[in-house]
Design a protein around this motif. Structure first.
Motif, PDB file in Angstrom:
ATOM      1  N   GLY A  34       0.818  -1.196   0.000  1.00  0.00           N
ATOM      2  CA  GLY A  34       0.000   0.000   0.000  1.00  0.00           C
ATOM      3  C   GLY A  34       0.852   1.245   0.000  1.00  0.00           C
ATOM      4  N   LYS A  35       0.281   2.357   0.434  1.00  0.00           N
ATOM      5  CA  LYS A  35       0.990   3.640   0.459  1.00  0.00           C
ATOM      6  C   LYS A  35       2.195   3.579   1.395  1.00  0.00           C
ATOM      7  N   SER A  36       3.204   4.397   1.066  1.00  0.00           N
ATOM      8  CA  SER A  36       4.401   4.440   1.901  1.00  0.00           C
ATOM      9  C   SER A  36       4.985   5.841   1.939  1.00  0.00           C
ATOM     10  N   LEU A  37       5.812   6.080   2.954  1.00  0.00           N
ATOM     11  CA  LEU A  37       6.602   7.301   3.077  1.00  0.00           C
ATOM     12  C   LEU A  37       8.067   6.911   3.042  1.00  0.00           C
ATOM     13  N   THR A  38       8.835   7.531   2.149  1.00  0.00           N
ATOM     14  CA  THR A  38      10.283   7.351   2.140  1.00  0.00           C
ATOM     15  C   THR A  38      10.913   8.628   2.692  1.00  0.00           C
ATOM     16  N   VAL A  39      11.618   8.479   3.792  1.00  0.00           N
ATOM     17  CA  VAL A  39      12.160   9.622   4.531  1.00  0.00           C
ATOM     18  C   VAL A  39      13.679   9.603   4.467  1.00  0.00           C
ATOM     19  N   THR A  40      14.268  10.739   4.143  1.00  0.00           N
ATOM     20  CA  THR A  40      15.720  10.914   4.177  1.00  0.00           C
ATOM     21  C   THR A  40      16.026  12.133   5.019  1.00  0.00           C
ATOM     22  N   TYR A 136       6.608  -0.780  20.935  1.00  0.00           N
ATOM     23  CA  TYR A 136       7.462  -1.132  19.799  1.00  0.00           C
ATOM     24  C   TYR A 136       6.681  -1.949  18.772  1.00  0.00           C
ATOM     25  N   GLN A 137       6.788  -1.565  17.492  1.00  0.00           N
ATOM     26  CA  GLN A 137       6.044  -2.217  16.421  1.00  0.00           C
ATOM     27  C   GLN A 137       6.939  -2.988  15.446  1.00  0.00           C
ATOM     28  N   GLY A 138       8.247  -2.875  15.592  1.00  0.00           N
ATOM     29  CA  GLY A 138       9.157  -3.533  14.656  1.00  0.00           C
ATOM     30  C   GLY A 138      10.036  -2.509  13.950  1.00  0.00           C
ATOM     31  N   MET A 139      10.481  -2.834  12.761  1.00  0.00           N
ATOM     32  CA  MET A 139      11.369  -1.974  11.979  1.00  0.00           C
ATOM     33  C   MET A 139      10.635  -1.412  10.770  1.00  0.00           C
ATOM     34  N   PRO A 140      11.152  -0.315  10.199  1.00  0.00           N
ATOM     35  CA  PRO A 140      10.602   0.153   8.923  1.00  0.00           C
ATOM     36  C   PRO A 140      10.723  -0.939   7.857  1.00  0.00           C
ATOM     37  N   ALA A 141       9.922  -0.826   6.809  1.00  0.00           N
ATOM     38  CA  ALA A 141       9.942  -1.832   5.748  1.00  0.00           C
ATOM     39  C   ALA A 141      11.310  -1.945   5.101  1.00  0.00           C
ATOM     40  N   GLN A 142      11.982  -0.818   4.906  1.00  0.00           N
ATOM     41  CA  GLN A 142      13.350  -0.781   4.398  1.00  0.00           C
ATOM     42  C   GLN A 142      14.070   0.368   5.077  1.00  0.00           C
ATOM     43  N   TYR A 143      15.396   0.251   5.162  1.00  0.00           N
ATOM     44  CA  TYR A 143      16.145   1.345   5.778  1.00  0.00           C
ATOM     45  C   TYR A 143      17.604   1.280   5.358  1.00  0.00           C
ATOM     46  N   THR A 144      18.265   2.448   5.379  1.00  0.00           N
ATOM     47  CA  THR A 144      19.708   2.555   5.177  1.00  0.00           C
ATOM     48  C   THR A 144      20.247   3.404   6.317  1.00  0.00           C
ATOM     49  N   LEU A 145      21.009   2.768   7.200  1.00  0.00           N
ATOM     50  CA  LEU A 145      21.561   3.473   8.346  1.00  0.00           C
ATOM     51  C   LEU A 145      22.828   4.225   7.927  1.00  0.00           C
ATOM     52  N   THR A 159      23.797  10.566   6.877  1.00  0.00           N
ATOM     53  CA  THR A 159      22.485  10.403   6.240  1.00  0.00           C
ATOM     54  C   THR A 159      21.784   9.149   6.740  1.00  0.00           C
ATOM     55  N   LEU A 160      20.504   9.300   7.055  1.00  0.00           N
ATOM     56  CA  LEU A 160      19.633   8.188   7.429  1.00  0.00           C
ATOM     57  C   LEU A 160      18.436   8.205   6.493  1.00  0.00           C
ATOM     58  N   SER A 161      18.054   7.041   5.970  1.00  0.00           N
ATOM     59  CA  SER A 161      16.845   6.970   5.144  1.00  0.00           C
ATOM     60  C   SER A 161      16.101   5.675   5.455  1.00  0.00           C
ATOM     61  N   PHE A 162      14.784   5.725   5.289  1.00  0.00           N
ATOM     62  CA  PHE A 162      13.965   4.538   5.525  1.00  0.00           C
ATOM     63  C   PHE A 162      12.642   4.687   4.784  1.00  0.00           C
ATOM     64  N   ARG A 163      11.992   3.545   4.541  1.00  0.00           N
ATOM     65  CA  ARG A 163      10.659   3.529   3.966  1.00  0.00           C
ATOM     66  C   ARG A 163       9.691   2.939   4.971  1.00  0.00           C
ATOM     67  N   LEU A 164       8.656   3.690   5.287  1.00  0.00           N
ATOM     68  CA  LEU A 164       7.634   3.273   6.233  1.00  0.00           C
ATOM     69  C   LEU A 164       6.342   3.020   5.479  1.00  0.00           C
ATOM     70  N   GLN A 165       5.828   1.806   5.521  1.00  0.00           N
ATOM     71  CA  GLN A 165       4.510   1.530   4.945  1.00  0.00           C
ATOM     72  C   GLN A 165       3.445   2.099   5.878  1.00  0.00           C
ATOM     73  N   LEU A 166       2.455   2.781   5.324  1.00  0.00           N
ATOM     74  CA  LEU A 166       1.394   3.324   6.169  1.00  0.00           C
ATOM     75  C   LEU A 166       0.638   2.223   6.896  1.00  0.00           C
ATOM     76  N   SER A 167       0.680   1.011   6.352  1.00  0.00           N
ATOM     77  CA  SER A 167       0.042  -0.116   7.040  1.00  0.00           C
ATOM     78  C   SER A 167       0.701  -0.385   8.391  1.00  0.00           C
TER      79      SER A 167
END
Length: 275
Positions: A34-40, A136-145, A159-167
């Motif tokens: 579904g929808k997601s947010l990719t944050v950097t 605690y809900q777990g980890m983002p769907a994807q991430y780059t530490l 730089t930190l980036s991750f993708r969070l699924q709205l689900s």
């Protein structure tokens, strides 16, 4: 922050640093598409895993609200209408709580060395101003530490980036289809980025709390600044975007005035909405 001080902090902590990299979706975290947010987010110098890097989210009601309160940083005891520090890092922006209460903060992603894998997703089931109230809900769907094995690579280390699924924001069901359906109904979110060296919950804490957040943190009129995201369309918001911020993100605005801490001085951020 000077590099020698940064290295001293890392060596003194005795922690093992691993190179950052993408991670596959983690089972059990509610990342079901579904929808997601990719944050950097990028900082003026190498990030310090002993510090705290928050991506704050407020979802008011099932669909969110354009006029909901936003999450803002806690700077000093009593700020933000709190008695003391509250949870030590964030609260809701000034305004009427309403019915049901709009606390201004429902979820967050945290990068810190004490997180499983270095990064975690959390949900507040109620008042976020209570210390240790998040689940605690777990980890983002994807991430780059940040890659702290090569500090000469400033971009990689800062730089930190991750993708969070709205689900992953849906906590009232474990059914994947229901999660996707409820996530698809979310229209608005209020968000903020907060970086700090210290998360005190006791108003008698004597440590110096240094903070940077979205907007000009040293401008008192912007200490309650946050960003409202419209999820109905795919687009990218950046640190130069003044959609609901009073000014673009400046460098050198770590609170309190006169503080120089490159590890928490936000210089760039982007948030991409994707279907």
């Amino acid at each position: 922050m000077e590099r020698r001080h940064f290295l001293k902090t890392l060596l003194g902590s005795g922690i093992a640093l691993a190179a950052g990299g993408c991670a596959a979706p983690v089972p059990g975290t509610g990342a079901v598409g579904g929808k997601s947010l990719t944050v950097t987010m990028r900082f003026a110098g190498p990030m310090n895993p002993a510090f705290y890097y928050f991506f704050l989210i407020n979802r008011y009601g099932a669909t969110g609200s354009l006029s909901a309160r936003g999450p803002v940083a806690v700077y000093a005891p009593g700020q933000g209408g709190l008695v003391g520090y509250g949870n030590g890092f964030a609260t809701g922006s000034p305004g009427n709580l309403g019915t049901p209460p709009d606390y201004g903060l429902t979820d967050y992603v945290l990068y810190n060395q004490n997180q499983p894998g270095g990064i975690g997703v959390y949900h507040f089931p109620g008042d976020p101003n209570i210390p240790n109230a998040a689940i605690y809900q777990g980890m983002p769907a994807q991430y780059t530490l940040p890659d702290l094995t090569n500090l000469s690579d400033i971009a990689g280390a800062s730089t930190l980036s991750f993708r969070l699924q709205l689900s992953q924001l849906i906590t009232d069901t474990s059914d994947p289809n229901q999660k996707v359906q409820e996530a698809a109904a979310i229209r608005y979110l209020q968000v903020n980025i907060v970086a700090t060296n210290y998360v005190p919950t006791d108003q008698n804490s004597s440590g110096i709390k240094e903070v940077d957040a979205m907007g000009n943190t040293l401008d008192p009129t912007q200490e309650s600044s946050f960003l409202t995201i419209d999820l109905s369309q795919n687009r990218t918001y950046t640190s130069q975007d003044t959609t609901t911020l009073l000014s673009p993100e400046p460098a050198g605005d770590v609170y309190p005035a006169g503080t120089k801490n490159d590890a928490i001085d936000i210089i760039y951020w982007s948030i991409t909405v994707s279907s």
